[in-house]
Design an enzyme around this catalytic site. Structure first.
Site, PDB file in Angstrom:
ATOM      1  N   SER A  53     -49.733  23.740  54.251  1.00  0.00           N
ATOM      2  CA  SER A  53     -48.880  23.216  53.185  1.00  0.00           C
ATOM      3  C   SER A  53     -48.562  24.312  52.182  1.00  0.00           C
ATOM      4  O   SER A  53     -49.110  25.418  52.242  1.00  0.00           O
ATOM      5  CB  SER A  53     -49.565  22.043  52.461  1.00  0.00           C
ATOM      6  OG  SER A  53     -50.698  22.500  51.736  1.00  0.00           O
ATOM      7  N   ILE A  55     -47.307  27.279  49.886  1.00  0.00           N
ATOM      8  CA  ILE A  55     -46.838  28.642  50.108  1.00  0.00           C
ATOM      9  C   ILE A  55     -47.241  29.161  51.486  1.00  0.00           C
ATOM     10  O   ILE A  55     -46.481  29.874  52.144  1.00  0.00           O
ATOM     11  CB  ILE A  55     -47.344  29.561  48.975  1.00  0.00           C
ATOM     12  CG1 ILE A  55     -46.580  29.235  47.682  1.00  0.00           C
ATOM     13  CG2 ILE A  55     -47.187  31.034  49.326  1.00  0.00           C
ATOM     14  CD1 ILE A  55     -47.177  29.817  46.433  1.00  0.00           C
ATOM     15  N   SER A 180     -52.570  35.757  42.173  1.00  0.00           N
ATOM     16  CA  SER A 180     -51.912  34.871  41.210  1.00  0.00           C
ATOM     17  C   SER A 180     -51.724  35.609  39.893  1.00  0.00           C
ATOM     18  O   SER A 180     -52.552  36.456  39.526  1.00  0.00           O
ATOM     19  CB  SER A 180     -52.761  33.626  40.977  1.00  0.00           C
ATOM     20  OG  SER A 180     -52.335  32.930  39.827  1.00  0.00           O
ATOM     21  N   TYR A 205     -60.923  30.699  38.693  1.00  0.00           N
ATOM     22  CA  TYR A 205     -59.791  30.994  39.583  1.00  0.00           C
ATOM     23  C   TYR A 205     -59.171  32.343  39.211  1.00  0.00           C
ATOM     24  O   TYR A 205     -58.915  33.186  40.082  1.00  0.00           O
ATOM     25  CB  TYR A 205     -58.754  29.882  39.466  1.00  0.00           C
ATOM     26  CG  TYR A 205     -57.519  30.071  40.317  1.00  0.00           C
ATOM     27  CD1 TYR A 205     -57.546  29.792  41.678  1.00  0.00           C
ATOM     28  CD2 TYR A 205     -56.315  30.518  39.759  1.00  0.00           C
ATOM     29  CE1 TYR A 205     -56.405  29.950  42.471  1.00  0.00           C
ATOM     30  CE2 TYR A 205     -55.174  30.678  40.538  1.00  0.00           C
ATOM     31  CZ  TYR A 205     -55.232  30.387  41.886  1.00  0.00           C
ATOM     32  OH  TYR A 205     -54.102  30.551  42.656  1.00  0.00           O
ATOM     33  N   LYS A 209     -58.914  35.786  41.486  1.00  0.00           N
ATOM     34  CA  LYS A 209     -57.619  36.399  41.787  1.00  0.00           C
ATOM     35  C   LYS A 209     -57.569  37.853  41.312  1.00  0.00           C
ATOM     36  O   LYS A 209     -56.897  38.695  41.930  1.00  0.00           O
ATOM     37  CB  LYS A 209     -56.490  35.573  41.177  1.00  0.00           C
ATOM     38  CG  LYS A 209     -56.346  34.200  41.834  1.00  0.00           C
ATOM     39  CD  LYS A 209     -55.976  34.344  43.308  1.00  0.00           C
ATOM     40  CE  LYS A 209     -56.018  33.091  44.097  1.00  0.00           C
ATOM     41  NZ  LYS A 209     -55.591  33.260  45.500  1.00  0.00           N
ATOM     42  N   THR A 240     -46.365  23.347  44.189  1.00  0.00           N
ATOM     43  CA  THR A 240     -47.038  23.142  45.474  1.00  0.00           C
ATOM     44  C   THR A 240     -48.028  21.984  45.342  1.00  0.00           C
ATOM     45  O   THR A 240     -48.423  21.613  44.227  1.00  0.00           O
ATOM     46  CB  THR A 240     -47.817  24.400  45.898  1.00  0.00           C
ATOM     47  OG1 THR A 240     -48.901  24.609  44.963  1.00  0.00           O
ATOM     48  CG2 THR A 240     -46.924  25.634  45.914  1.00  0.00           C
TER      49      THR A 240
END
Length: 322
Positions: A53, A55, A180, A205, A209, A240
């Site tokens: 799903s 990207i 990201s 997160y 990244k 997304t």
């Protein structure tokens, strides 16, 4: 420290609003060259993680539409099969295959890598796309914080175990890691599993990244004589399923302003298609161009000096020498 964190967040918010939205893409696309995306890559083998799903799906579809043989690495067999069928139907390319693997599990990654190696196919492009943002601390059965397990430990382990197959594809081999823009808010840290303070999923997160960007630099240097190019990239702010689930308020606030999954995957496909002479190994890309890895006055650039320590820890956790 509080003021520096506030500055990073503010600078990121302004920079992001100007560049990462759909309008940012509209502006940047004025410099795009249509012929860059018209390259066909029949006979090239591409592995895309997290491809069912968002990207990852859009990247797999974009590569398949240009003739590549695509291996979709997905955690869920049913959703993976559904995505595979969609890509075969939309592109007319039947050379699309499903590999089932939970990328939060070192054991499963090793099993997948061993099974895949038996195919003895050169891997021309590895897209490390699988990633997640968990707002609450979750620990995997192997004892790792979940977002670290997927975003860092999984990415590192897959890449290291794929090196022999990537070497078979030299000098064309590429590793593209989907980072990201959130990494702009965080320096590199050795607190890999957020043990030092109350858990903050968004910050964890961002930390993971940031590691991906520094790791890409290190890989580019370490393996520069192997004929493999390493690139990290930022897809922009895209709408997304993952963003809607993990950041619902952000998703609602920017409704109508976010990029599509296809627009988010554009630079992944672009990197896969370009001759390596046009690219800089170790660089961070955004909207088909090299991008800065640090915002001005954010105090993050020196933190990359910690990457050797981070890699030593991650390598030990992955137990790749055993």
């Amino acid at each position: 420290m509080f003021l520096l964190k506030t500055w990073r967040s503010t600078a990121f918010g302004v920079f992001g609003y100007m560049n990462f939205t759909k309008n940012g893409l509209l502006e940047h696309s004025k410099k795009f060259k249509p012929e860059d995306m018209q390259i066909q890559i029949e006979g090239k083998n591409c592995v895309v993680t997290g491809a069912n799903s968002g990207i990852g799906f859009a990247a797999a579809e974009g590569l398949a539409s240009r003739g590549a043989t695509v291996y979709m690495v997905c955690r869920n067999k049913e959703r993976g099969e559904e995505a595979l069928s969609k890509i075969q139907n939309s592109t007319g390319n039947q050379n699309v295959y499903l590999e089932v693997c939970d990328l939060s599990s070192i054991k499963e990654i090793k099993s997948f890598a061993s099974s895949f190696a038996s195919k003895d196919v050169p891997v021309h492009v590895l897209v490390n796309n699988a990633g997640l943002l968990e707002n609450k601390r979750t620990t995997t059965p192997e004892g790792f914080e979940l977002s670290f397990a997927v975003n860092v430990l999984g990415t590192y382990t897959v890449t290291e175990l794929m090196l022999p197959l990537l070497e078979k594809a030299t000098p064309d081999a590429k590793v593209i890691t989907v980072s990201s823009g959130g990494m702009y808010t965080s320096p590199l840290t050795t607190d890999l599993q957020f043990n030092g303070e109350k858990f903050d999923g968004v910050e964890q997160y961002a930390r993971s990244k940031r590691i991906q960007v520094a790791l890409t630099e290190k890989w580019a240097d370490k393996y520069k004589n192997k004929g493999i190019g390493f690139y990290s990239m930022h897809p922009g702010w895209a709408e997304t399923p993952g963003v809607a689930k993990s950041l619902p308020s952000f998703s609602e606030s920017f409704a109508g302003k976010l990029r599509t999954s296809e627009q988010g995957a554009d630079t992944i496909v672009w990197l896969a298609l370009q001759p390596k002479e046009k690219l800089v190994s170790g660089a961070f890309y955004f909207d088909r161009a090299e991008a800065p890895k640090h915002l001005k006055l954010a105090g993050t650039s020196k933190s990359h000096d910690l990457i050797d320590s981070v890699i030593d820890t991650v390598h030990s956790m992955a137990a790749l020498d055993s």
